[in-house]
Design an enzyme around this catalytic site. Structure first.
Site, PDB file in Angstrom:
ATOM      1  N   GLU A 170       0.810  -1.218   0.000  1.00  0.00           N
ATOM      2  CA  GLU A 170       0.000   0.000   0.000  1.00  0.00           C
ATOM      3  C   GLU A 170       0.846   1.272   0.000  1.00  0.00           C
ATOM      4  O   GLU A 170       0.535   2.232  -0.696  1.00  0.00           O
ATOM      5  CB  GLU A 170      -0.942   0.038   1.213  1.00  0.00           C
ATOM      6  N   ASP A 217      -1.227  -5.039   2.650  1.00  0.00           N
ATOM      7  CA  ASP A 217      -1.617  -3.828   3.377  1.00  0.00           C
ATOM      8  C   ASP A 217      -1.003  -3.952   4.768  1.00  0.00           C
ATOM      9  O   ASP A 217      -1.425  -4.782   5.583  1.00  0.00           O
ATOM     10  CB  ASP A 217      -3.147  -3.700   3.455  1.00  0.00           C
ATOM     11  N   ILE A 277      -0.955  -2.037   7.390  1.00  0.00           N
ATOM     12  CA  ILE A 277      -1.962  -1.778   8.437  1.00  0.00           C
ATOM     13  C   ILE A 277      -3.230  -1.366   7.689  1.00  0.00           C
ATOM     14  O   ILE A 277      -3.291  -0.263   7.125  1.00  0.00           O
ATOM     15  CB  ILE A 277      -1.569  -0.635   9.400  1.00  0.00           C
ATOM     16  N   ASP A 278      -4.216  -2.219   7.656  1.00  0.00           N
ATOM     17  CA  ASP A 278      -5.502  -1.805   7.094  1.00  0.00           C
ATOM     18  C   ASP A 278      -6.363  -1.318   8.251  1.00  0.00           C
ATOM     19  O   ASP A 278      -6.462  -1.997   9.287  1.00  0.00           O
ATOM     20  CB  ASP A 278      -6.191  -2.965   6.371  1.00  0.00           C
ATOM     21  N   THR A 331      -6.019   2.174   9.209  1.00  0.00           N
ATOM     22  CA  THR A 331      -5.004   3.020   9.855  1.00  0.00           C
ATOM     23  C   THR A 331      -5.621   4.001  10.846  1.00  0.00           C
ATOM     24  O   THR A 331      -5.026   4.290  11.889  1.00  0.00           O
ATOM     25  CB  THR A 331      -4.180   3.764   8.777  1.00  0.00           C
ATOM     26  N   ASP A 351      -6.476  -3.693  -0.226  1.00  0.00           N
ATOM     27  CA  ASP A 351      -7.607  -3.872   0.693  1.00  0.00           C
ATOM     28  C   ASP A 351      -8.290  -5.227   0.447  1.00  0.00           C
ATOM     29  O   ASP A 351      -8.900  -5.801   1.337  1.00  0.00           O
ATOM     30  CB  ASP A 351      -8.683  -2.787   0.469  1.00  0.00           C
TER      31      ASP A 351
HETATM   32  C1  IPD Z   1      -9.134   1.844   4.485  1.00  0.00           C
HETATM   33  C2  IPD Z   1      -9.988   1.009   5.429  1.00  0.00           C
HETATM   34  C3  IPD Z   1     -11.401   1.544   5.483  1.00  0.00           C
HETATM   35  C4  IPD Z   1     -12.038   1.590   4.123  1.00  0.00           C
HETATM   36  C5  IPD Z   1     -11.173   2.401   3.177  1.00  0.00           C
HETATM   37  C6  IPD Z   1      -9.755   1.826   3.121  1.00  0.00           C
HETATM   38  P1  IPD Z   1      -6.551   2.026   5.147  1.00  0.00           P
HETATM   39  O1  IPD Z   1      -7.818   1.315   4.400  1.00  0.00           O
HETATM   40  O2  IPD Z   1      -9.996  -0.310   5.015  1.00  0.00           O
HETATM   41  O3  IPD Z   1     -12.239   0.720   6.269  1.00  0.00           O
HETATM   42  O4  IPD Z   1     -13.322   2.149   4.237  1.00  0.00           O
HETATM   43  O5  IPD Z   1     -11.765   2.336   1.896  1.00  0.00           O
HETATM   44  O6  IPD Z   1      -8.979   2.607   2.254  1.00  0.00           O
HETATM   45  O7  IPD Z   1      -6.389   3.350   4.473  1.00  0.00           O
HETATM   46  O8  IPD Z   1      -6.894   2.164   6.576  1.00  0.00           O
HETATM   47  O9  IPD Z   1      -5.418   1.098   4.893  1.00  0.00           O
END
Ligand code: IPD
Length: 263
Positions: free
Chosen positions: A69, A85, A87-88, A90, A212
């Site tokens: 990412e 990813d 940290i998903d 964040t 994601d």
């Molecule tokens: C996000 C999270 C969030 C989702 C966003 C993503 P990130 O990823 O998964 O729940 O609604 O579309 O971009 O930016 O925290 O790695």
């Protein structure tokens, strides 16, 4: 052809190497910056996690490609590509709020083949390899078999662009009265793991990125679920996941009607 179980176990052992440090650092003093909008965060911990994961994968399998990412990219010569990813969720991570995860997927010849999602705070480990089922902490998992949309618990997420958020909120005005309830947990990867283990009945979100989706897609399919875009075709960034029978067709009709009205 690479051994998918070995790839899954490598993803798992790699995610385990970063998860304890993320659990330690969440909610603490972090060096934070923004990316695509003022709500799209990245921290020094995202970068640390990404570098560590990429290093471990590259060390174990030097010929594979890697896409992460936060920009780390390796072009390899094998038919395996890791999609990471670090940290998903964040925003959850920054606040010390549960709902962030480490997500590591592997594609074989461009097709999702392995998925691992680790929740450092709850200690949940979700893992799947194509043809070998999906597990949570080593135990097999299945998607929910709910067929009635009005009794379904749905998860969703919001993008980072203000105009997209407005449309997503407008869509919810139509969806919420027609379902049991909605959850916005803040991490798409864990939302997908939640579908895979039946913790929610379905998940939908527009505009997701490859990192994601990569791991969660394999988990859901291996747990007996279906993943598609709004038209019912292969998912791009638009992502709908549910059990294939009953709920999915009703959900797609609802999402399509809302989408047409709100775009
Ligand atoms: C996000 C999270 C969030 C989702 C966003 C993503 P990130 O990823 O998964 O729940 O609604 O579309 O971009 O930016 O925290 O790695």
């Amino acid at each position: 052809m690479p051994d998918l179980i070995a790839l899954r176990d490598l993803a798992l052992s790699t995610a385990r190497r970063v998860a304890p440090e993320l659990a330690r650092r969440t909610g603490g003093l972090l060096d934070t910056a923004t990316k695509s909008s003022s709500t799209d965060l990245v921290t020094d911990a995202d970068l640390w996690s990404e570098q560590k994961i990429a290093e471990l994968l590259h060390e174990a399998r030097p010929n594979d490609s890697i896409q992460c990412e936060e920009g780390t990219a390796v072009t390899g010569t094998s038919d395996v590509r890791w999609v990471v990813d670090p940290i998903d969720g964040t925003t959850n991570f920054v606040y010390g709020h549960p709902g962030f995860s480490v997500s590591i997927g592997a594609e074989l010849d461009g097709e999702p083949a392995v998925g691992v999602i680790l929740d450092p705070l709850l200690g949940d480990e979700f893992a799947a390899a194509l043809g070998h089922g999906a597990t949570r902490n080593g135990q097999p998992i299945r998607v929910s078999q709910t067929t009635d949309l009005s009794a379904a618990l749905l998860a969703t997420g919001f993008g980072y662009q203000p105009e997209r958020r407005r449309r997503q909120a407008e869509g919810l005005v139509e969806i919420l009265p027609r379902v049991r309830d909605i959850r916005r947990m803040g991490g798409a990867a864990l939302d997908m793991a939640s579908v895979a283990c039946g913790r929610v009945d379905a998940f939908f979100e527009k505009g997701l990125a490859p990192w994601d989706i990569a791991a969660g897609k394999v988990l859901i399919v291996e747990a007996g679920g279906r993943v598609c875009d709004l038209s019912g075709g292969p998912t791009t960034g638009d992502f709908v996941a549910a059990a294939p029978k009953g709920l999915m067709s009703e959900l797609l009709s609802l999402l399509r009607s809302v989408d047409a009205a709100s775009v």
